[in-house]
Scaffold this active site. Structure first.
Site, short mmCIF file in Angstrom:
data_model
loop_
_atom_site.label_atom_id
_atom_site.label_comp_id
_atom_site.label_asym_id
_atom_site.label_seq_id
_atom_site.Cartn_x
_atom_site.Cartn_y
_atom_site.Cartn_z
N TYR A 141 3.20 8.58 -11.02
CA TYR A 141 2.50 9.62 -11.55
C TYR A 141 3.07 10.37 -12.74
CZ TYR A 141 -0.88 8.37 -7.62
OH TYR A 141 -1.30 7.90 -6.47
N LYS A 192 9.88 2.61 1.00
CA LYS A 192 9.85 1.15 0.56
C LYS A 192 11.63 0.68 0.19
CE LYS A 192 7.70 -2.50 0.65
NZ LYS A 192 6.65 -3.23 1.66
N ASP A 224 3.84 -0.10 4.40
CA ASP A 224 2.92 -0.87 4.75
C ASP A 224 2.41 -0.97 6.17
OD1 ASP A 224 5.57 -1.82 4.78
OD2 ASP A 224 5.62 -3.87 4.75
N ASP A 248 -0.51 9.86 -1.66
CA ASP A 248 -1.70 10.00 -2.30
C ASP A 248 -2.74 8.73 -1.52
OD1 ASP A 248 -4.69 10.58 -3.39
OD2 ASP A 248 -2.90 9.12 -5.36
N ASP A 252 -5.59 10.15 2.17
CA ASP A 252 -6.16 9.85 2.67
C ASP A 252 -7.24 9.60 3.98
OD1 ASP A 252 -7.36 11.24 0.39
OD2 ASP A 252 -8.03 9.80 -0.51
#
Ligand code: NAD
Length: 358
Positions: A141, A192, A224, A248, A252
């Site tokens: 980001y 990852k 994943d 992020d 959620d």
């Protein structure tokens, strides 16, 4: 010297839910000798209305000098046509970056009394208590270079950079291990590493830092698989630590396992443990002024503040017990009432204070 807490009510339901959280703090002052000084300041749309800025200098200075910050929420439809720099959200983002709040703690807690609020089966989520530690000020980001460019063949190409320096990984690792020491002493680092070099380094640093916390068990999981496991059997996790973007998304998902946005607090911490505490929900303009706002996420944010910035774990436990007690009594605001009868914001706050005094 008293501990200084900056209180930022903000917009929409912000002032309503902050009122109830302040009652809880005042109860702790009076009945439990909590030595705190509360100073209120404007942020977001309310600050813009007052002074033309969503983060006035006086508010920023108060927050810099405070030991912890309690925030309601910012934003509202009346501010959406303002230029980006003047919008309420800019005040909040400005505060996070000015104070270098790089460690975002997002718990997903499901009180057993509310197990039916989740879209998952009650036996999978009842009693759920996970903490997601998300790196908040680095990663893709913020990485440079970024942009959209035109290639030689005339086609456009968008690009972002996923970059983490060792010190950024080290500090979020320490944050996660410290949090785990106050909980179930298990950290799952989500990466990852099978595909990304950044994740290889992330994993290496996590393992290195873990040596300083021999009591904490460290495991690793690819992102994943982590998203799958969160939905399949979320109770296997205690603390999950991950990069900005993965966090992020996963936080959620975890929040929604609990099904009740009005119940979830959060913290954003700097390297010294100073933090800003706020409910995860927004300013809910659709219910502002209707007395329907659930104040429990904000009250539970006070509990996180006591635990993570003020070193008052016992008082934090008391608040959480008081919340559980009022739920046991059948008290519900509309968002968690499942179509049944419900109480007002103020009645819920009063009930928590009464349970605290009991
Ligand atoms: P929201 O979280 O404010 O509301 C989403 C839904 O949840 C609404 O139906 C609302 O009534 C309900 N809800 C939220 N909090 C509740 C509570 N405590 N009790 C009962 N019901 C509750 O999200 P939104 O509608 O997308 O955004 C509204 C405004 O809030 C926007 O201006 C947005 O930018 C802002 N926002 C601020 C923050 C923050 O301050 N940290 C976070 C998210 C959104």
């Amino acid at each position: 010297m008293s501990t200084k807490i900056a209180i930022l009510p903000g917009d929409g339901i912000g002032p309503e839910i902050i009122n109830e959280a302040v009652k809880v703090l005042e109860c702790l002052q009076q009945d439990y000798a909590l030595d705190v000084e509360l100073d209120t300041a404007a942020i977001g749309g309310a600050a813009y209305d007052e002074s033309g800025s969503p983060l006035p200098e006086t508010t920023l200075n108060l927050c810099k000098s405070a030991d912890a910050i309690l925030l309601g929420a910012v934003g509202g439809p009346q501010y959406e046509s303002l230029e980006r720099e003047l919008r309420p959200e800019k005040g909040l983002l400005g505060l996070r970056s000015e104070l270098e709040l790089f460690s975002n703690l997002r718990p997903a807690i499901l009180y057993p009394q509310l197990a039916n609020a989740s879209s998952l089966k009650p036996e999978i989520v009842s009693g759920l208590d996970i903490m997601i530690v998300r790196e908040l000020t680095g990663g893709i980001y913020f990485g440079q270079p970024r942009g959209i460019r035109t290639l030689d063949n005339g086609e456009q190409e968008g690009y972002n950079t996923l970059v983490y320096a060792e010190h950024e990984i080290e500090r979020i690792a320490h944050s996660a291990f410290n949090v785990a020491m106050k909980r179930g002493k298990k950290v799952c680092s989500v990466d990852k590493a099978n595909v990304l070099e950044v994740s290889e380094l992330w994993r290496e640093v996590m393992i290195r830092v873990s040596k300083e916390y021999p009591e904490v068990e460290l495991s690793h999981m690819y992102v994943d698989n982590a998203s799958m496991q969160l939905v399949k059997w979320p109770k296997q996790f205690d603390v999950m630590v991950t990069k900005n973007m993965f966090g992020d998304i996963l936080s959620d998902t975890a929040a929604m396992l609990t099904g009740s946005i009005g119940m979830l607090p959060s913290a954003s911490l700097d390297k010294n443990g100073k933090g800003m505490y706020e409910p995860i929900h927004g300013s809910a303009p659709d219910i502002a002024g209707t007395k329907k706002a659930n104040p429990l996420a904000t009250i539970l944010s006070v509990s996180m503040m006591l635990r993570y910035s003020l070193n008052q774990a016992e008082l934090a436990d008391r608040i959480e017990k008081a919340v559980s007690d009022v739920l046991d009594q059948g008290m519900r605001t509309e968002d968690i009432a499942d179509g049944g009868s419900y109480v007002s914001t103020q009645e819920m706050g009063d009930a928590v204070v009464k349970a605290l005094k009991a």
